[in-house]
Design an enzyme around this catalytic site. Structure first.
Site, PDB file in Angstrom:
ATOM      1  N   MET A 110       2.480  55.290  -0.343  1.00 43.47           N
ATOM      2  CA  MET A 110       2.863  56.706  -0.365  1.00 43.47           C
ATOM      3  C   MET A 110       4.298  56.844   0.148  1.00 43.47           C
ATOM      4  O   MET A 110       4.724  57.915   0.575  1.00 43.47           O
ATOM      5  CB  MET A 110       1.889  57.531   0.476  1.00 43.47           C
ATOM      6  N   GLY A 111       5.048  55.745   0.116  1.00 41.88           N
ATOM      7  CA  GLY A 111       6.438  55.793   0.560  1.00 41.88           C
ATOM      8  C   GLY A 111       6.547  55.737   2.075  1.00 41.88           C
ATOM      9  O   GLY A 111       5.620  55.309   2.759  1.00 41.88           O
ATOM     10  N   ALA A 112       7.726  56.177   2.597  1.00 46.95           N
ATOM     11  CA  ALA A 112       8.035  56.046   4.023  1.00 46.95           C
ATOM     12  C   ALA A 112       7.770  54.587   4.434  1.00 46.95           C
ATOM     13  O   ALA A 112       7.060  54.297   5.404  1.00 46.95           O
ATOM     14  CB  ALA A 112       7.224  57.022   4.876  1.00 46.95           C
ATOM     15  N   HIS A 132       4.492  47.549   4.658  1.00 53.93           N
ATOM     16  CA  HIS A 132       4.571  47.635   3.195  1.00 53.93           C
ATOM     17  C   HIS A 132       5.384  46.465   2.632  1.00 53.93           C
ATOM     18  O   HIS A 132       5.029  45.883   1.601  1.00 53.93           O
ATOM     19  CB  HIS A 132       5.272  48.933   2.777  1.00 53.93           C
ATOM     20  N   GLN A 140     -10.642  51.973   3.411  1.00 53.96           N
ATOM     21  CA  GLN A 140     -10.073  52.202   2.071  1.00 53.96           C
ATOM     22  C   GLN A 140     -10.194  50.932   1.238  1.00 53.96           C
ATOM     23  O   GLN A 140     -10.576  50.970   0.071  1.00 53.96           O
ATOM     24  CB  GLN A 140      -8.607  52.615   2.204  1.00 53.96           C
ATOM     25  N   SER A 149       2.399  52.246  10.872  1.00 55.79           N
ATOM     26  CA  SER A 149       1.874  53.311  10.019  1.00 55.79           C
ATOM     27  C   SER A 149       2.992  54.314   9.798  1.00 55.79           C
ATOM     28  O   SER A 149       3.791  54.574  10.710  1.00 55.79           O
ATOM     29  CB  SER A 149       0.699  54.003  10.733  1.00 55.79           C
TER      30      SER A 149
HETATM   31  O1  PAF Z   1      -2.909  53.552   1.534  1.00 53.31           O
HETATM   32  C1  PAF Z   1      -2.186  54.396   0.982  1.00 53.31           C
HETATM   33  O2  PAF Z   1      -1.005  54.514   1.269  1.00 53.31           O
HETATM   34  C2  PAF Z   1      -2.783  55.296  -0.083  1.00 53.31           C
HETATM   35  O3  PAF Z   1      -4.077  55.682   0.239  1.00 53.31           O
HETATM   36  C3  PAF Z   1      -2.722  54.683  -1.503  1.00 53.31           C
HETATM   37  C4  PAF Z   1      -3.572  53.427  -1.613  1.00 53.31           C
HETATM   38  C5  PAF Z   1      -1.271  54.364  -1.832  1.00 53.31           C
HETATM   39  C6  PAF Z   1      -3.258  55.683  -2.530  1.00 53.31           C
HETATM   40  O4  PAF Z   1      -2.521  56.857  -2.524  1.00 53.31           O
END
Ligand code: PAF
Length: 313
Positions: free
Chosen positions: A31-33, A38, A154, A186
């Protein structure tokens, strides 16, 4: 030397860019940031496929009214710069209408794994995640998709619907990346004040205490208590839940806070009985807490002794 990845927004741009890529594809959804966590996903993705495709999209369907959808940081330029240091090939950063040309009415329910813990606190969250992940899988057709272990539930939800829907993609988990003070990386950490950041350390401390207790061979409920007591003692931290799940199938084995009522005694007994023959159970401790106005989650694997009297008290 790495270079800036190609940036696409519309579906047409994405399809055109994908048609230029020969070989296997690894997908990293974000979701960026972007932070080091990441970038670690991207680094590991490079080892698994010929090309790495990153999505950057704050997905509205996984936020409930009143959550931080509007406030969620949107930093595309900085994200592109960060990605140029690790070398992704392609970025898809759709607008909401690129991702959802028509409002989606389909709901993907992964079953019990999506209804406990985060799914209980955020009842529409995992259906929104499942929707956007399925869209990306269908549009990008990756061979492998990597997700951080930080969002352990998730990951379990995604594994479940990918398996149940026979999606032709391998799901690869990537370990949590932590700062030197133990706090799991995060995008939401940037909401924390300096003082809150100090309180936020209690989450990883709680996990350390639980793992230390488990290493001594204490029963499941004591392992849970070791973690909850750290959070309860921390000023400025309001625990939402502490829970221990079977790390293979996410069966909830023990919980405190809002998770306590979600434990199904029969499933717990079955999981513990099955593990008793081995003497131990590969489990995962998960916690969620509010630090000021920011809700944080964390987790780690833990081996629980189930020999002899390690059943419930
Ligand atoms: O983990 C996340 O950042 C989000 O839930 C994802 C997997 C990109 C889906 O929007």
């Amino acid at each position: 030397m790495n270079s800036t990845p190609q940036l696409t927004h519309t579906r047409e741009e994405l399809a055109q860019a994908l048609s230029q890529l020969e070989g296997t594809r690894a997908l990293v959804m974000t979701m960026g940031a972007l932070h080091r966590g990441h970038l670690e996903l991207v680094r590991q993705a490079q080892e698994l496929a010929d090309h790495v495709i990153v999505t950057i999209f704050v997905n509205p369907t996984q936020f409930a009214p009143g959550e931080d959808y509007d406030a969620y940081p949107r930093t595309l330029d900085a994200d592109m710069e960060a990605l140029s240091t690790v070398g992704a090939d392609l970025v898809w950063a759709p607008s909401v209408t690129d991702a959802y040309p028509t409002p989606a009415t389909t709901r993907i329910d992964a079953g019990p794994v999506a209804h406990i813990l985060e799914g209980a606190t955020r009842p529409t969250h995992f259906a929104g995640v499942a929707l956007v992940v399925s869209k990306a899988m269908n549009l990008i057709r990756p061979d492998v998709a990597l997700f951080g272990q930080k969002d352990a539930q998730q990951l379990a939800v995604i594994r479940t619907f990918v398996r149940d829907l026979d999606m032709p993609v391998r799901i690869q988990a990537v370990e949590i990346v932590r700062d030197s003070d133990g706090v799991a990386l995060s995008s939401r950490n940037q909401y924390l004040s300096e003082e809150e950041r100090v309180h936020a350390r209690s989450l990883s401390r709680a996990i350390d205490e639980a793992r230390a207790a488990a290493a001594l061979g204490v029963p499941l409920d004591e392992v849970l208590r070791a973690a909850s007591s750290v959070l309860e003692a921390e000023e400025g931290v309001v625990p939402d839940y502490v829970a221990i799940v079977d790390d293979d199938d996410f069966t909830l084995l023990a919980g405190s806070g809002s998770a306590a009522e979600q434990v199904d005694e029969d499933s717990r007994e079955k999981a513990l009985e099955a593990a008793a023959t081995q003497g131990s159970l590969r489990a995962r401790i998960l916690l969620a807490a509010r630090v000021g106005a920011t809700r944080l989650i964390d987790n780690a694997d833990v081996v629980i002794s189930v020999a002899g009297g390690a059943r419930h008290e």
